[in-house]
Design a protein around this motif. Structure first.
Motif, mmCIF file in Angstrom:
data_model
loop_
_atom_site.group_PDB
_atom_site.id
_atom_site.type_symbol
_atom_site.label_atom_id
_atom_site.label_comp_id
_atom_site.label_asym_id
_atom_site.label_seq_id
_atom_site.Cartn_x
_atom_site.Cartn_y
_atom_site.Cartn_z
ATOM 1 N N TRP A 5 0.814 -1.210 0.000
ATOM 2 C CA TRP A 5 0.000 0.000 0.000
ATOM 3 C C TRP A 5 0.850 1.263 0.000
ATOM 4 O O TRP A 5 0.422 2.307 -0.470
ATOM 5 N N ASN A 6 2.081 1.193 0.509
ATOM 6 C CA ASN A 6 2.906 2.398 0.616
ATOM 7 C C ASN A 6 4.034 2.435 -0.414
ATOM 8 O O ASN A 6 4.993 3.166 -0.235
ATOM 9 N N LYS A 7 3.891 1.683 -1.490
ATOM 10 C CA LYS A 7 4.926 1.699 -2.516
ATOM 11 C C LYS A 7 4.984 3.077 -3.180
ATOM 12 O O LYS A 7 3.986 3.621 -3.620
ATOM 13 N N GLY A 8 6.156 3.650 -3.212
ATOM 14 C CA GLY A 8 6.357 4.951 -3.827
ATOM 15 C C GLY A 8 6.029 6.122 -2.916
ATOM 16 O O GLY A 8 6.150 7.273 -3.323
ATOM 17 N N LYS A 9 5.603 5.854 -1.673
ATOM 18 C CA LYS A 9 5.268 6.929 -0.740
ATOM 19 C C LYS A 9 6.408 7.110 0.259
ATOM 20 O O LYS A 9 7.159 6.181 0.524
ATOM 21 N N LEU A 10 6.503 8.318 0.805
ATOM 22 C CA LEU A 10 7.525 8.590 1.804
ATOM 23 C C LEU A 10 7.149 7.908 3.112
ATOM 24 O O LEU A 10 6.011 7.992 3.554
ATOM 25 N N THR A 11 8.103 7.234 3.713
ATOM 26 C CA THR A 11 7.868 6.581 4.993
ATOM 27 C C THR A 11 8.810 7.170 6.028
ATOM 28 O O THR A 11 9.761 7.861 5.692
ATOM 29 N N GLY A 12 8.528 6.888 7.270
ATOM 30 C CA GLY A 12 9.385 7.379 8.333
ATOM 31 C C GLY A 12 8.857 8.662 8.938
ATOM 32 O O GLY A 12 7.709 9.050 8.734
ATOM 33 N N ALA A 13 9.713 9.326 9.687
ATOM 34 C CA ALA A 13 9.327 10.542 10.392
ATOM 35 C C ALA A 13 9.039 11.667 9.398
ATOM 36 O O ALA A 13 9.737 11.830 8.400
ATOM 37 N N LYS A 14 7.999 12.410 9.682
ATOM 38 C CA LYS A 14 7.627 13.542 8.841
ATOM 39 C C LYS A 14 8.238 14.814 9.430
ATOM 40 O O LYS A 14 8.475 14.907 10.624
ATOM 41 N N PRO A 15 8.498 15.812 8.605
ATOM 42 C CA PRO A 15 9.048 17.060 9.140
ATOM 43 C C PRO A 15 8.010 17.763 10.011
ATOM 44 O O PRO A 15 6.806 17.630 9.771
ATOM 45 N N PRO A 16 8.459 18.519 11.011
ATOM 46 C CA PRO A 16 7.503 19.206 11.884
ATOM 47 C C PRO A 16 6.773 20.319 11.137
ATOM 48 O O PRO A 16 7.258 20.830 10.126
ATOM 49 N N LEU A 17 5.589 20.666 11.655
ATOM 50 C CA LEU A 17 4.828 21.762 11.061
ATOM 51 C C LEU A 17 5.551 23.084 11.290
ATOM 52 O O LEU A 17 6.109 23.320 12.354
ATOM 53 N N GLN A 18 5.517 23.934 10.306
ATOM 54 C CA GLN A 18 6.079 25.268 10.438
ATOM 55 C C GLN A 18 5.027 26.162 11.104
ATOM 56 O O GLN A 18 3.820 25.896 11.005
ATOM 57 N N PRO A 19 5.468 27.233 11.773
ATOM 58 C CA PRO A 19 4.503 28.116 12.444
ATOM 59 C C PRO A 19 3.399 28.642 11.520
ATOM 60 O O PRO A 19 2.245 28.746 11.925
ATOM 61 N N LYS A 20 3.720 28.932 10.259
ATOM 62 C CA LYS A 20 2.688 29.424 9.346
ATOM 63 C C LYS A 20 1.633 28.355 9.069
ATOM 64 O O LYS A 20 0.458 28.672 8.891
ATOM 65 N N HIS A 21 2.032 27.082 9.065
ATOM 66 C CA HIS A 21 1.067 26.008 8.868
ATOM 67 C C HIS A 21 0.181 25.840 10.093
ATOM 68 O O HIS A 21 -1.023 25.607 9.968
ATOM 69 N N VAL A 22 0.789 25.945 11.286
ATOM 70 C CA VAL A 22 0.016 25.825 12.528
ATOM 71 C C VAL A 22 -1.047 26.914 12.578
ATOM 72 O O VAL A 22 -2.219 26.653 12.871
ATOM 73 N N TRP A 23 -0.662 28.150 12.272
ATOM 74 C CA TRP A 23 -1.618 29.251 12.334
ATOM 75 C C TRP A 23 -2.684 29.143 11.265
ATOM 76 O O TRP A 23 -3.838 29.525 11.481
ATOM 77 N N SER A 24 -2.343 28.625 10.100
ATOM 78 C CA SER A 24 -3.363 28.472 9.055
ATOM 79 C C SER A 24 -4.379 27.399 9.446
ATOM 80 O O SER A 24 -5.578 27.557 9.193
ATOM 81 N N ILE A 25 -3.918 26.329 10.088
ATOM 82 C CA ILE A 25 -4.846 25.291 10.557
ATOM 83 C C ILE A 25 -5.736 25.844 11.656
ATOM 84 O O ILE A 25 -6.957 25.631 11.659
#
Length: 94
Positions: free
Chosen positions: A17-37
């Motif tokens: 199911w995850n062939k070709g997808k990024l696996t592992g730890a994801k980068p943290p959210l940036q402050p602009k993403h947190v505020w937009s959410i």
């Protein structure tokens, strides 16, 4: 009676199911993403989701820990406080 065509046909190749997808730890959210959410949730009036998102971001808890929390975990005896102290216990097994 068995169908000869199904017995001789090649089986379907299994694809992960995850062939070709990024696996592992994801980068943290940036402050602009947190505020937009936060802004999006606030505009849509999703108070519960906003509270859970703020708790997760501000306390640095994992999502699975946030969704398993109960009211009693943060409001002892029905009393809510303006601030909350969270103690995290790390257990390392050999």
């Amino acid at each position: 009676m068995l169908d000869q065509t199904s017995a001789t046909s090649t089986p379907h190749k299994w694809v992960p199911w995850n062939k070709g997808k990024l696996t592992g730890a994801k980068p943290p959210l940036q402050p602009k993403h947190v505020w937009s959410i936060r802004t999006k949730l606030q505009i849509e009036g999703r108070v519960r989701d906003l509270a859970m998102f703020n708790l997760a971001i501000d306390s640095k808890l994992r999502g699975c820990d946030v969704v398993t929390m109960r009211v009693e975990d943060v409001a002892a005896g029905g009393y809510t406080a303006d601030r909350l102290k969270i103690t995290v216990l790390f257990v390392f097994s050999p």
